[in-house]
Design an enzyme around this catalytic site. Structure first.
Site, mmCIF file in Angstrom:
data_model
loop_
_atom_site.group_PDB
_atom_site.id
_atom_site.type_symbol
_atom_site.label_atom_id
_atom_site.label_comp_id
_atom_site.label_asym_id
_atom_site.label_seq_id
_atom_site.Cartn_x
_atom_site.Cartn_y
_atom_site.Cartn_z
ATOM 1 N N LEU A 85 0.824 -1.209 0.000
ATOM 2 C CA LEU A 85 0.000 0.000 0.000
ATOM 3 C C LEU A 85 0.856 1.257 0.000
ATOM 4 O O LEU A 85 0.534 2.237 -0.674
ATOM 5 C CB LEU A 85 -0.932 -0.006 1.217
ATOM 6 C CG LEU A 85 -1.858 1.205 1.359
ATOM 7 C CD1 LEU A 85 -2.832 1.285 0.183
ATOM 8 C CD2 LEU A 85 -2.621 1.141 2.679
ATOM 9 N N ASP A 134 14.336 2.411 10.152
ATOM 10 C CA ASP A 134 13.443 1.729 11.086
ATOM 11 C C ASP A 134 12.792 2.821 11.928
ATOM 12 O O ASP A 134 13.495 3.594 12.605
ATOM 13 C CB ASP A 134 14.251 0.772 11.973
ATOM 14 C CG ASP A 134 13.370 -0.103 12.858
ATOM 15 O OD1 ASP A 134 12.243 0.330 13.208
ATOM 16 O OD2 ASP A 134 13.788 -1.218 13.207
ATOM 17 N N TYR A 229 -3.124 -5.484 17.232
ATOM 18 C CA TYR A 229 -3.153 -4.702 15.985
ATOM 19 C C TYR A 229 -4.342 -3.745 15.996
ATOM 20 O O TYR A 229 -4.206 -2.556 15.695
ATOM 21 C CB TYR A 229 -3.235 -5.642 14.786
ATOM 22 C CG TYR A 229 -3.386 -4.927 13.457
ATOM 23 C CD1 TYR A 229 -2.276 -4.420 12.788
ATOM 24 C CD2 TYR A 229 -4.644 -4.754 12.877
ATOM 25 C CE1 TYR A 229 -2.407 -3.762 11.575
ATOM 26 C CE2 TYR A 229 -4.792 -4.101 11.667
ATOM 27 C CZ TYR A 229 -3.674 -3.600 11.021
ATOM 28 O OH TYR A 229 -3.819 -2.939 9.829
ATOM 29 N N LYS A 233 -4.342 0.433 15.893
ATOM 30 C CA LYS A 233 -4.968 1.264 14.875
ATOM 31 C C LYS A 233 -5.985 2.230 15.482
ATOM 32 O O LYS A 233 -6.175 3.346 14.975
ATOM 33 C CB LYS A 233 -5.618 0.386 13.804
ATOM 34 C CG LYS A 233 -4.596 -0.371 12.955
ATOM 35 C CD LYS A 233 -3.611 0.579 12.277
ATOM 36 C CE LYS A 233 -2.628 -0.135 11.369
ATOM 37 N NZ LYS A 233 -1.681 0.785 10.698
ATOM 38 N N ILE A 262 -7.731 -5.307 2.319
ATOM 39 C CA ILE A 262 -7.012 -5.070 1.069
ATOM 40 C C ILE A 262 -6.331 -6.362 0.644
ATOM 41 O O ILE A 262 -5.632 -6.991 1.447
ATOM 42 C CB ILE A 262 -5.947 -3.969 1.226
ATOM 43 C CG1 ILE A 262 -6.546 -2.720 1.882
ATOM 44 C CG2 ILE A 262 -5.328 -3.625 -0.118
ATOM 45 C CD1 ILE A 262 -5.503 -1.664 2.232
ATOM 46 N N THR A 264 -3.468 -7.932 -0.661
ATOM 47 C CA THR A 264 -2.041 -7.772 -0.925
ATOM 48 C C THR A 264 -1.415 -9.161 -0.993
ATOM 49 O O THR A 264 -2.085 -10.171 -0.781
ATOM 50 C CB THR A 264 -1.374 -6.965 0.203
ATOM 51 O OG1 THR A 264 -1.536 -7.685 1.440
ATOM 52 C CG2 THR A 264 -1.998 -5.580 0.339
#
Length: 325
Positions: A85, A134, A229, A233, A262, A264
């Site tokens: 992305l 990083d 996760y 977000k 998405i 990917t």
């Protein structure tokens, strides 16, 4: 209660009126119809007027197609821009005219990166560059961002797309794994935005920052076990609001983009392990399909460009209606 008529009157917008005058026809005939000549004038609250088309807020058709979307000569960074992305966003920014720097932890970007860079220079007259960074290495991050800004004498935008994912049940999550997730997805995003904002303030031109969040920052994904996760977000969305509230005085806008599922390379590999997700996930949104990275190109350009000049502190959710059931 004190009267509010005066401030309310001053706040009224200009109002367009049509003023008509009747003049005798230039044709010398007693049966001729008088000619009516009308002109538009714009009146402000104090009674003054200006001819239509002369006011700064009058509508017009420009000679350049949608110039507010142009990023010509602007310098924009994309973290996580080596692939996926992030690279798709970089490509869209290049097409809008920006000079783009992709920052990523990978030693080398994906093979397609160099082809995009070559085409950007030959076909678009702009450039795509790569810097290995990083986002958890804050001193190096600040050094890299500062060098880029100093080289061009400006820094105009950031799309923060760097992030990691780990699917683990909450009862099995280790503190080390959770802290690694938050270090990249929240602290890394925060420090990248901070590094960019410092340069925007230094050069005094303002700018726009778009943080890649997720619909998972608003909802709990059915059948996808990723508590850390999703929490990260949600943190990105709230971070965006707070940065917007602090940096607005410097003419720095901060918004978030919340994509849906998405497809990917990573997700395609996931479907091999969990084939039921390939059929179930599309059923969970209103369009009945999953998205592709290219479907977020316009959102990135919109938020970085002047097309969104009065938008800040907002979350742009693009999830096929998944969260709206």
């Amino acid at each position: 209660m004190a009267s509010t008529s005066r401030p309310l009157l001053r706040a009224l917008p200009r109002i367009s009126h049509t003023v008509c005058a009747i003049r005798p026809s230039l044709i010398t005939s007693t049966r001729a119809t008088p000619r009516v000549i009308c002109s538009q004038q714009r009146f402000s609250s104090d009674g003054s007027s200006t001819p239509a088309g002369k006011s700064a807020d009058a509508p017009f058709l420009g000679t350049t197609r949608l110039p507010e979307f142009s990023l010509k000569d602007k310098v924009v960074l994309v973290s996580g821009g080596a692939r996926g992305l992030g690279l798709t966003q970089a490509e869209a920014l290049l097409e809008a005219g920006a000079i783009v720097y992709a920052l990523d932890v990978l030693q080398e970007p994906s093979p397609g990166f160099h082809n995009i860079a070559s085409r950007a220079e030959k076909e678009l007259g702009t450039s795509l560059h790569y810097r290995q960074v990083d986002v958890r290495d804050v001193p190096n991050l600040n050094k890299t961002v500062s060098e880029i800004a100093d080289k061009h004498g400006r820094l105009d935008g950031l799309i923060a797309a760097a992030g990691i994912q780990q699917e683990t049940p909450a009862l099995e999550y280790s503190a080390e794994d959770a802290n690694r997730m938050f270090a990249v997805n929240i602290t890394g995003v925060f420090m990248t935005a901070q590094a960019v904002a410092k340069q925007m303030i230094k050069f005094g031109n303002g700018g726009s920052i778009a943080l890649i969040a997720s619909m998972s920052g608003t909802i709990a994904n059915r059948g996808l076990i990723c508590p850390a996760y999703n929490a990260s977000k949600a943190g990105v969305i709230q971070l965006g609001r707070n940065l917007a509230s602090e940096w607005g005085e410097y003419n720095i806008r901060v918004n978030t983009i919340s994509p849906g599922y998405i497809v990917t390379k990573m997700v395609e590999n996931l479907f091999v392990e969990f084939p039921e997700r390939q059929t179930e996930w599309p059923k969970q949104n209103m369009l009945g399909r999953l998205s592709a990275p290219k479907e977020y190109r316009g959102a990135g350009v919109f938020l970085i460009s002047d097309a969104s000049s009065f938008m800040t502190g907002s979350d742009l959710r693009i999830d096929g209606g998944h969260s709206s059931w």
